[in-house]
Motif scaffolding. Structure first.
Motif, PDB file in Angstrom:
ATOM      1  N   SER A 118       0.878  -1.137  -0.069  1.00  0.00           N
ATOM      2  CA  SER A 118      -0.070   0.051   0.015  1.00  0.00           C
ATOM      3  C   SER A 118       1.011   1.341   0.128  1.00  0.00           C
ATOM      4  N   HIS A 172      -3.167   3.958   0.005  1.00  0.00           N
ATOM      5  CA  HIS A 172      -4.695   3.837   0.295  1.00  0.00           C
ATOM      6  C   HIS A 172      -4.743   3.254   1.853  1.00  0.00           C
ATOM      7  N   GLY A 173      -3.747   2.806   2.187  1.00  0.00           N
ATOM      8  CA  GLY A 173      -3.665   2.043   3.584  1.00  0.00           C
ATOM      9  C   GLY A 173      -3.793   0.713   3.417  1.00  0.00           C
ATOM     10  N   ILE A 174      -3.706  -0.061   4.440  1.00  0.00           N
ATOM     11  CA  ILE A 174      -3.942  -1.568   4.513  1.00  0.00           C
ATOM     12  C   ILE A 174      -5.587  -1.863   4.684  1.00  0.00           C
ATOM     13  N   LEU A 185       0.119  -8.017   4.065  1.00  0.00           N
ATOM     14  CA  LEU A 185       0.826  -7.268   5.081  1.00  0.00           C
ATOM     15  C   LEU A 185       2.108  -7.740   5.357  1.00  0.00           C
ATOM     16  N   VAL A 220      -6.113  -3.447   9.302  1.00  0.00           N
ATOM     17  CA  VAL A 220      -4.677  -3.214   9.214  1.00  0.00           C
ATOM     18  C   VAL A 220      -3.967  -4.876   9.577  1.00  0.00           C
TER      19      VAL A 220
END
Lengths: 462, 462
Positions: free
Chosen positions: A416, A419-421, A429, A459
Motif C-alpha cells: 500500500s 490507500h492504507g491496509i 501485509l 490493518v
C-alpha cells in the motif's frame, strides 16, 4: 432503538446525534470499496471532542467496536462497518477553528473536507499543499489516518509533513494534545507520528493543526505522449533535472479510453500507449526556456512522441482532467485496485516484472495503469469482464495480487503506497512488513487501545 | 577483565572489541554535559549489525543496561553511563555504504560523523541539509536519536524529514528494516518515526538511509544589530516576507562577549544589545535588491541599528563564527543550559516573561541567550559565578528551571527543543507532556524493550 447499549449511550451523551435507520446504517457503514455489506449497530455524529470521549468510554464499557469515519472515500475498507460496530462519523465536526499568520497554521476539526482546507488556506494567502482527486469528499481526519499522499508528493511530501499538532482520543478514552504546533520539540516519543497513518486503530483525531505553505508559483501543465514504459523513467529524469516539478503523473491508453468515454476531450489525433501530465513552475523566461528545452530533448531522444502545453488555467485544468478523471471514470465498473510502491530506482525492474505478471495473470482483461513515477507509486485497476460475478472476479484478482505482493517483497516495495491496509490489503501485509514489525504493532495497539475497540480487524488481526 | 558477564559476551562475540581500561570507561561514559561521574561496566565497539544484535541479546540474558553512544556531543545526558552499563559505541560503524542517484539517498552506518555525511552528499552534487555547530563530532545515529534540529530547520526541517529508512536493533534484540527508502508507504504504523527522537530507549540504529536535497542556492550572510528583543520578531517577519531564508539566528551582547574573548573578530565599533545572523538565497539582481530592501525597511523602522553583508564566502564564514562559536566559547565555564521552544507566535509573550524571570532568578549572573527565532527555539546558558561549587550552582539553576518549565507549560512550549530529555530535563517532562502521554511512552517502551535494558532512566523512569 431498543438496544440496551444504545440506550445507555443516550443517557451518557443526551445531546449526541445517533442514527439507526437502515438507510443510514448502509450509507455510513461502507466506503468506496463497495465489497462488504454494511451492518453497523448505529451511527454516532458527535459535535465535540467531549462527545467523542464519551462515546469511546462507553464503547470500552460495553465492548462495542468503534469505526472512525470521515469522507469514506477510502479504497482499502478502512472505514467499513460490517460487524455491529458503532460508526463514529466526524462529519459534523467540520469547522476551521483557528488560523495563525505568524505560525502559518490552520487548526481544523477532523470532518472538514480537504477542499475546504484548501480554500481556507487560500483565503489567508497561503496553501495547504496535499492534494488528490477525492478532494471534494475526503476529510482531513481520514487524510491523517492514512497519511494521504496524492499528486503533489514529489514537491511537498505526504500529509505527515504538514501536521503541526494533533488532538486525539485514544482507544482507552484519553485525550492527547500532541506537539501543539511546535517546530522543534525533542521531549520524548512523537506519538503524533505514531497516530498518523494508523487507520483509526489507535485512536481518533478530534482536531488537527496544519502547517501551511507559500502559495504555489505560477505553473504550466504539459501533456506528453510516450512510446513505452521504458521511456517514462528517462523523461522523468530529464524533466526533474531541468524543471521545478509540482507534479509528474502517468497513465496508459486504457486509462485515457475510460476518461474519454466519461466525457473528457481527446488530446491528440493519433493513438499512443503512454501519457504523462507534468506540472512545473512557470512565469519567467528562464523557466519557459527550460520547459521547452526539456521537451525538445525528450523528442530528440525519441522518448516523447507528441505533446501539448497549457496556455491558460482552463487548458491546464482540461489536461489535468485526463489524469484526475480516471478513478471516477472507472468507478461504475467496480474495478479491483492495487496501489503499490517501490523505491524510485527500483521502478524499471519492478515495472517490467509487473507488466509481464499482469499480461499472464489477466489475459485479455482490461487493466488500467496510472501513477506517480516520482514517488515510485503505481496504481493498477482491473476492470471486471462483462457479466462476471464480483466474488469470482475478486478471487481471481487476489491470486494475481499474491504474485504481485511477492514481487513487491523481492523489490523492497509496499503493498500500500497511499490507500492504507484496511481490510483489502491485510492478507498481504507480511510481504511488506516483517513478523517482528507486525508483532510490535499489535503490542503498541494494546497500549493505546487495551480493549481493542478502535477499528478492530483493520490493518492486522489483534 | 574478570567480570563473568563480560567473559560470556566474549564467548558469544569473539571478534567484538571490548574496552575496560579506566580511561576508556571515563571517556566513553560521559557526554558534553560533564555532570555525572562515568562508571560503565565496559565499552563495546561493534563492527557490524550482527555484533550489535549479539550484544543486545546478551544484555537481555544478563540484565545489563546498554547505553547507545555516538559522538557524545549531547547536552542532556542521554549518552551518560554512570551505573555499570555497557556503553555501545557506534564509532567503528562509520562508513558510507551506499548512494543512489535516482532515489537521491545516501545509506550510512550510524557512527558516521555529520560532517562526513555533508561531504559525501556534496561529492555527489547533492546536500544533506541538517546542520549545526557540533557537525565535526556528532554522529548521524545520535542525530536520529534526538531528531536533531540546528540552524537550517527554518528551511529544511529537523532530522526526521530526511530519514528514508532505518535499520534498528530493538531492546529485545529484533532487527527491523523500516521503510526501506520508500517515498509512499501506507502499510501500518510508522515505527521509523517512533524510533526517531527516542534517545536510545527503544533500540539502536545500525544503518540509516538519508534523503538528499538539491545543493543550496548561492547565499549571502547578513549580521544585524538590534535595539531590543521586541524588534527581533518584526525583523524576522520583514525578512521572511522578502527573502528565501536559509537561516535566521539571534544572540545577545553577552554571547558576543564570550565569542570575542575566544578569538572572533569584532563586527561593529559600537556596542549593541542584540544581533541577528541571517543567511538567504542570493545570486540574482532581484534577490540582492530584495535583501537591500529588507535591510533598509528595518533601518527606517528603527528595528535595525547597524548591519554588514558578506561579500565573500570567507566573510560569510567569519560572520557565522560569531553565532556558531558561542557554545564552544562557553564550554570551559561549564554553563547550565536550557533549550526550550514555543510556537513562533508565542515567542513575544514568552520572551518577555522569560526575560523577567531570568532577571529575577539570576541577579547579576552572566546569562547568555541565543537561538532560532523562526523555530521558536531559545537557548539560555547560565555561566556559573567565579568559585561557586558545581552542585550548588546546578541546584540554584534548577530552581529557575522549575519556574521556566512552568512558564513553558503556560505558553504551550517544550522543555527540550532539540537537545532531548535525557537525564537533565527528565524532572521537567511533565510540564511539557501529559501524564497520559508519559504513561503511553512507558507502555510502548515495554513493547520494544520488555526487559528495560535500552538506556534505562533516560527520558522517563520505567
Amino acid at each position: 432503538m431498543t438496544d440496551q447499549r444504545l440506550e445507555r449511550l443516550r443517557r451518557l451523551a443526551p445531546e449526541l446525534r445517533l442514527l439507526t435507520d437502515a438507510a443510514d446504517l448502509e450509507h455510513y457503514g461502507r466506503d468506496w470499496t463497495r465489497r462488504w455489506t454494511p451492518a453497523p449497530l448505529a451511527v454516532a455524529l458527535p459535535a465535540s471532542a467531549d462527545e467523542v470521549q464519551s462515546i469511546v468510554r462507553w464503547a470500552n464499557d460495553e465492548h462495542v467496536a468503534v469505526v472512525p469515519s470521515g469522507g469514506r472515500t477510502g479504497l482499502s475498507g478502512g472505514a467499513v462497518a460490517a460487524n455491529g460496530e458503532l460508526v463514529l462519523s466526524m462529519e459534523r465536526m467540520n469547522r476551521v477553528v483557528g488560523f495563525d499568520a505568524v505560525d502559518r497554521t490552520l487548526t481544523v476539526q477532523p470532518g472538514i473536507v480537504l477542499e475546504a482546507v484548501h480554500n481556507a488556506a487560500r483565503e489567508h494567502g497561503l496553501a495547504y499543499p496535499v492534494d488528490f482527486g477525492a478532494r471534494g469528499s475526503c476529510s482531513i481526519g481520514g487524510n491523517i489516518a492514512t497519511n494521504a499522499g496524492g499528486i503533489r508528493v514529489i514537491r511537498y511530501g505526504n500529509t505527515r509533513n504538514w501536521i503541526a499538532g494533533l488532538k486525539v482520543v485514544t482507544g482507552s478514552g484519553e485525550v492527547l494534545d500532541l506537539n501543539r504546533g511546535l517546530v522543534k520539540n525533542a521531549s520524548g516519543y512523537d506519538l503524533r507520528h505514531l497516530l498518523i497513518g494508523s487507520e483509526g486503530t489507535l485512536g481518533v483525531v478530534v482536531e488537527a493543526t496544519l502547517w501551511l505553505a507559500d502559495p504555489p508559483p505560477p505553473t504550466q501543465v504539459m501533456l506528453l505522449a510516450l512510446p513505452s514504459f521504458e521511456a517514462l523513467m528517462q523523461v522523468f529524469a530529464a524533466f526533474r533535472a531541468r524543471l521545478e516539478l509540482e507534479a509528474f503523473e502517468f497513465f496508459t491508453d486504457r486509462a485515457l479510453h475510460h476518461v474519454l468515454v466519461h466525457g473528457a476531450q481527446r488530446p491528440f489525433a493519433e493513438d499512443y500507449p503512454y501519457f504523462v501530465v507534468a506540472e512545473f513552475a512557470s512565469g519567467s523566461e528562464a523557466r519557459e526556456a527550460a520547459a521547452l528545452a526539456a521537451f525538445e530533448f525528450c523528442v530528440e531522444q525519441g522518448l516523447v512522441l507528441d505533446g501539448v502545453i497549457s496556455q491558460s488555467d482552463a487548458q491546464a485544468a482540461q489536461l489535468w482532467r485526463l489524469r484526475e478523471g480516471i478513478t471516477e471514470s472507472l468507478a461504475r465498473h467496480k474495478p479491483y485496485k492495487n496501489d503499490v510502491s517501490v523505491r524510485v530506482s527500483a521502478m524499471p525492474a519492478f515495472l517490467a516484472e509487473t507488466q509481464a505478471l499482469i499480461e499472464r495473470g489477466y489475459p485479455g482483461v482490461d487493466v488500467v495503469w496510472f501513477g506517480h513515477i516520482g514517488d515510485g507509486n503505481l496504481h493498477i485497476n482491473v476492470v471486471p469482464p462483462e457479466g462476471m460475478a464480483q466474488d469470482v472476479f475478486v478471487a481471481q484478482c487476489e491470486q494475481v495480487t499474491d504474485l504481485l505482493s511477492a514481487a513487491l517483497a523481492r523489490h523492497g516495495g509496499s503493498i500500500s503506497a497511499e490507500h492504507g491496509i484496511g481490510l483489502v490489503k491485510k492478507p498481504y501485509l507480511l510481504d511488506t512488513r516483517s513478523e517482528a514489525e507486525v508483532a510490535l504493532m499489535r503490542g503498541i495497539k494494546r497500549v493505546l487501545d487495551p480493549n481493542g475497540i478502535m477499528n478492530p480487524g483493520k490493518v492486522f488481526d489483534a
